[in-house]
Design an enzyme around this catalytic site. Structure first.
Site, PDB file in Angstrom:
ATOM      1  N   SER A  85      -7.464  -5.311  -3.419  1.00  0.00           N
ATOM      2  CA  SER A  85      -6.498  -4.217  -3.420  1.00  0.00           C
ATOM      3  C   SER A  85      -6.235  -3.798  -4.855  1.00  0.00           C
ATOM      4  O   SER A  85      -6.285  -4.627  -5.770  1.00  0.00           O
ATOM      5  CB  SER A  85      -5.197  -4.641  -2.740  1.00  0.00           C
ATOM      6  OG  SER A  85      -4.597  -5.722  -3.426  1.00  0.00           O
TER       7      SER A  85
ATOM      8  N   HIS B  92      -0.739   2.890 -11.947  1.00  0.00           N
ATOM      9  CA  HIS B  92       0.444   3.676 -12.300  1.00  0.00           C
ATOM     10  C   HIS B  92       0.229   4.250 -13.704  1.00  0.00           C
ATOM     11  O   HIS B  92       0.500   3.573 -14.703  1.00  0.00           O
ATOM     12  CB  HIS B  92       1.700   2.807 -12.275  1.00  0.00           C
ATOM     13  CG  HIS B  92       2.076   2.308 -10.919  1.00  0.00           C
ATOM     14  ND1 HIS B  92       2.581   3.137  -9.939  1.00  0.00           N
ATOM     15  CD2 HIS B  92       2.015   1.059 -10.371  1.00  0.00           C
ATOM     16  CE1 HIS B  92       2.829   2.421  -8.848  1.00  0.00           C
ATOM     17  NE2 HIS B  92       2.485   1.166  -9.082  1.00  0.00           N
TER      18      HIS B  92
ATOM     19  N   HIS C  41      -3.978   4.276  -5.154  1.00  0.00           N
ATOM     20  CA  HIS C  41      -3.978   2.966  -4.498  1.00  0.00           C
ATOM     21  C   HIS C  41      -5.192   2.889  -3.578  1.00  0.00           C
ATOM     22  O   HIS C  41      -5.645   3.895  -3.027  1.00  0.00           O
ATOM     23  CB  HIS C  41      -2.696   2.806  -3.671  1.00  0.00           C
ATOM     24  CG  HIS C  41      -2.786   1.771  -2.596  1.00  0.00           C
ATOM     25  ND1 HIS C  41      -3.082   2.086  -1.277  1.00  0.00           N
ATOM     26  CD2 HIS C  41      -2.641   0.426  -2.631  1.00  0.00           C
ATOM     27  CE1 HIS C  41      -3.097   0.986  -0.561  1.00  0.00           C
ATOM     28  NE2 HIS C  41      -2.837  -0.033  -1.358  1.00  0.00           N
TER      29      HIS C  41
ATOM     30  N   VAL D   5      -9.797  -2.696   0.341  1.00  0.00           N
ATOM     31  CA  VAL D   5     -10.788  -2.967   1.380  1.00  0.00           C
ATOM     32  C   VAL D   5     -10.655  -4.438   1.738  1.00  0.00           C
ATOM     33  O   VAL D   5     -10.483  -5.283   0.856  1.00  0.00           O
ATOM     34  CB  VAL D   5     -12.227  -2.628   0.930  1.00  0.00           C
ATOM     35  CG1 VAL D   5     -12.477  -1.132   0.973  1.00  0.00           C
ATOM     36  CG2 VAL D   5     -12.526  -3.155  -0.463  1.00  0.00           C
TER      37      VAL D   5
ATOM     38  N   HIS E 144     -10.053  14.637  -1.469  1.00  0.00           N
ATOM     39  CA  HIS E 144     -10.401  14.656  -0.050  1.00  0.00           C
ATOM     40  C   HIS E 144     -11.875  14.991   0.174  1.00  0.00           C
ATOM     41  O   HIS E 144     -12.461  14.529   1.168  1.00  0.00           O
ATOM     42  CB  HIS E 144      -9.494  15.626   0.701  1.00  0.00           C
ATOM     43  CG  HIS E 144      -8.168  15.023   1.039  1.00  0.00           C
ATOM     44  ND1 HIS E 144      -7.963  14.297   2.199  1.00  0.00           N
ATOM     45  CD2 HIS E 144      -6.995  15.004   0.364  1.00  0.00           C
ATOM     46  CE1 HIS E 144      -6.708  13.868   2.224  1.00  0.00           C
ATOM     47  NE2 HIS E 144      -6.102  14.282   1.127  1.00  0.00           N
TER      48      HIS E 144
ATOM     49  N   HIS F 257      12.104   6.929   6.971  1.00  0.00           N
ATOM     50  CA  HIS F 257      13.531   7.100   6.686  1.00  0.00           C
ATOM     51  C   HIS F 257      13.797   8.275   5.748  1.00  0.00           C
ATOM     52  O   HIS F 257      14.946   8.705   5.615  1.00  0.00           O
ATOM     53  CB  HIS F 257      14.107   5.808   6.085  1.00  0.00           C
ATOM     54  CG  HIS F 257      13.517   5.417   4.770  1.00  0.00           C
ATOM     55  ND1 HIS F 257      12.219   4.982   4.633  1.00  0.00           N
ATOM     56  CD2 HIS F 257      14.047   5.405   3.522  1.00  0.00           C
ATOM     57  CE1 HIS F 257      11.976   4.707   3.358  1.00  0.00           C
ATOM     58  NE2 HIS F 257      13.073   4.965   2.660  1.00  0.00           N
TER      59      HIS F 257
ATOM     60  N   GLY G  66       2.156 -16.747   3.218  1.00  0.00           N
ATOM     61  CA  GLY G  66       2.205 -17.639   2.066  1.00  0.00           C
ATOM     62  C   GLY G  66       1.329 -17.195   0.928  1.00  0.00           C
ATOM     63  O   GLY G  66       0.891 -18.014   0.116  1.00  0.00           O
ATOM     64  N   GLY G  67       1.044 -15.900   0.861  1.00  0.00           N
ATOM     65  CA  GLY G  67       0.266 -15.376  -0.250  1.00  0.00           C
ATOM     66  C   GLY G  67       1.038 -15.475  -1.556  1.00  0.00           C
ATOM     67  O   GLY G  67       2.223 -15.821  -1.592  1.00  0.00           O
ATOM     68  N   ARG G  68       0.365 -15.129  -2.611  1.00  0.00           N
ATOM     69  CA  ARG G  68       0.970 -15.248  -3.945  1.00  0.00           C
ATOM     70  C   ARG G  68       1.860 -14.035  -4.216  1.00  0.00           C
ATOM     71  O   ARG G  68       1.381 -12.911  -4.308  1.00  0.00           O
ATOM     72  CB  ARG G  68      -0.131 -15.358  -4.988  1.00  0.00           C
ATOM     73  CG  ARG G  68       0.378 -15.624  -6.398  1.00  0.00           C
ATOM     74  CD  ARG G  68      -0.809 -15.957  -7.288  1.00  0.00           C
ATOM     75  NE  ARG G  68      -0.381 -16.296  -8.634  1.00  0.00           N
ATOM     76  CZ  ARG G  68      -0.421 -15.451  -9.666  1.00  0.00           C
ATOM     77  NH1 ARG G  68      -0.835 -14.207  -9.484  1.00  0.00           N
ATOM     78  NH2 ARG G  68      -0.036 -15.845 -10.869  1.00  0.00           N
TER      79      ARG G  68
END
Length: 307
Positions: free
Chosen positions: A94, A98, A108, A111, A147, A177, A260-262
């Site tokens: 991932s 920025h 962003h 895969v 696109h 929201h 439980g990922g980092r």
């Protein structure tokens, strides 16, 4: 148990991480990615690469992770009861960028591949991923380029693939929201196993390989655009919406935290600076108002460009 599919995907993802970092660092100049390798006590680990305080990228990260375990977190098994009681492997790359200049969009992508197994049953597997663009001062031609690359990436896999995954991206990256999209979309797919493994894997590779082609030309076109305090303030305001999406709506963030990922790697996608202003609205007709008025609702960009 051997994992021939998993091994092939993992090899590709590690190479993709290298190529993404090389391609992005080439735009930066002197500032480089720093690498942080980590292990997960419950099984697995990863390789996080982060760039900070660059001339082009104020913050960015390209993260590889491979986590596995004997049982799935609640966020996965609740929606897929057939996965209960299965061991799992989740592997992916991932990335998020920025930029410092508010005229250069945030980008962003990811895969990923997931496989769950248990004795005496066929493996359950799927691919997911995509890429999306979040401009603050959008330029129509940039969105069309983004696109068009997405459409060309999908074309070899069927005429229906781009419209379907483009629409899915618009729907997924929505702040419900706020009743607005996070940006101008791109591609999003999940649970992809409708084709045989090799075709699904080829599509994942096509998406991952297309990102630099989609993004780098936009960075180069907008990097020299002048900006001041007003534009930086608006960038920070819109980055607040980015934070809201990641913490409230993003399934990947939820899965990572529940499995439980980092945490540092999962929250790598957060912008370096963000702000919230109570009930703030841009001046009608201003460049800031144009973002929400024209770009934060789904549009058929390529059809409009050809009209």
């Amino acid at each position: 148990m051997a994992h021939p599919h998993l091994d092939k995907v993992k090899e590709y993802l590690l190479d993709l991480q290298d190529r993404l970092c090389d391609g992005l660092a080439a735009e930066e100049g002197d500032t480089a990615f720093r690498e942080d390798s980590w292990t997960r006590e419950a099984g697995g680990g990863g390789r996080s690469r982060v760039i900070e305080n660059g001339e082009v990228f104020e913050k960015g990260g390209v993260n590889f992770s491979h986590v596995f375990g004997e049982r799935l977190p609640a966020s996965a098994s609740a929606a897929r009861p057939e996965l209960a009681g299965r061991s799992f492997h989740a592997v992916g790359v991932s990335w998020v960028l920025h930029p410092r200049n508010p005229h250069v969009p945030t980008a962003h992508g990811n895969v990923r591949f997931f496989i769950a197994e248990k004795e005496g049953a066929e493996p359950v597997w799927w691919f997911g991923g995509g890429f999306d663009l979040t401009p603050f001062y959008p330029v129509f031609e940039d969105v069309v380029h983004w696109h068009r690359v997405a459409q060309e990436t999908c074309a070899p896999f069927g005429d229906d693939v781009y419209p379907r995954f483009k629409r899915w991206c618009d729907e997924y990256f929505t702040l419900h929201h706020r009743d607005e999209t996070r940006g101008v979309g791109g591609l999003f797919f999940d649970d992809l196993n409708e084709w045989e493994f090799e075709r699904c894997f080829a599509f994942q590779r096509a998406v991952g390989d297309a990102f630099l082609e989609a993004y780098v030309p936009i960075v180069r076109r907008r990097q020299a655009t002048e900006y001041g305090e007003r534009e930086r303030d608006f960038q920070a305001f819109r980055r607040g919406r980015y934070v809201e999406f990641n913490l409230v709506w993003d399934r990947g963030t939820l899965f990572g935290l529940q499995s439980g990922g980092r945490t540092e790697s999962i929250l790598m996608s957060m912008p370096p600076l963000a702000q919230w202003q109570y009930c703030w609205t841009p001046e009608p007709g201003s460049p800031e108002a144009r973002l929400a008025d024209e770009f934060l609702t789904p549009r058929e960009w390529l059809e409009e460009a050809e009209a």
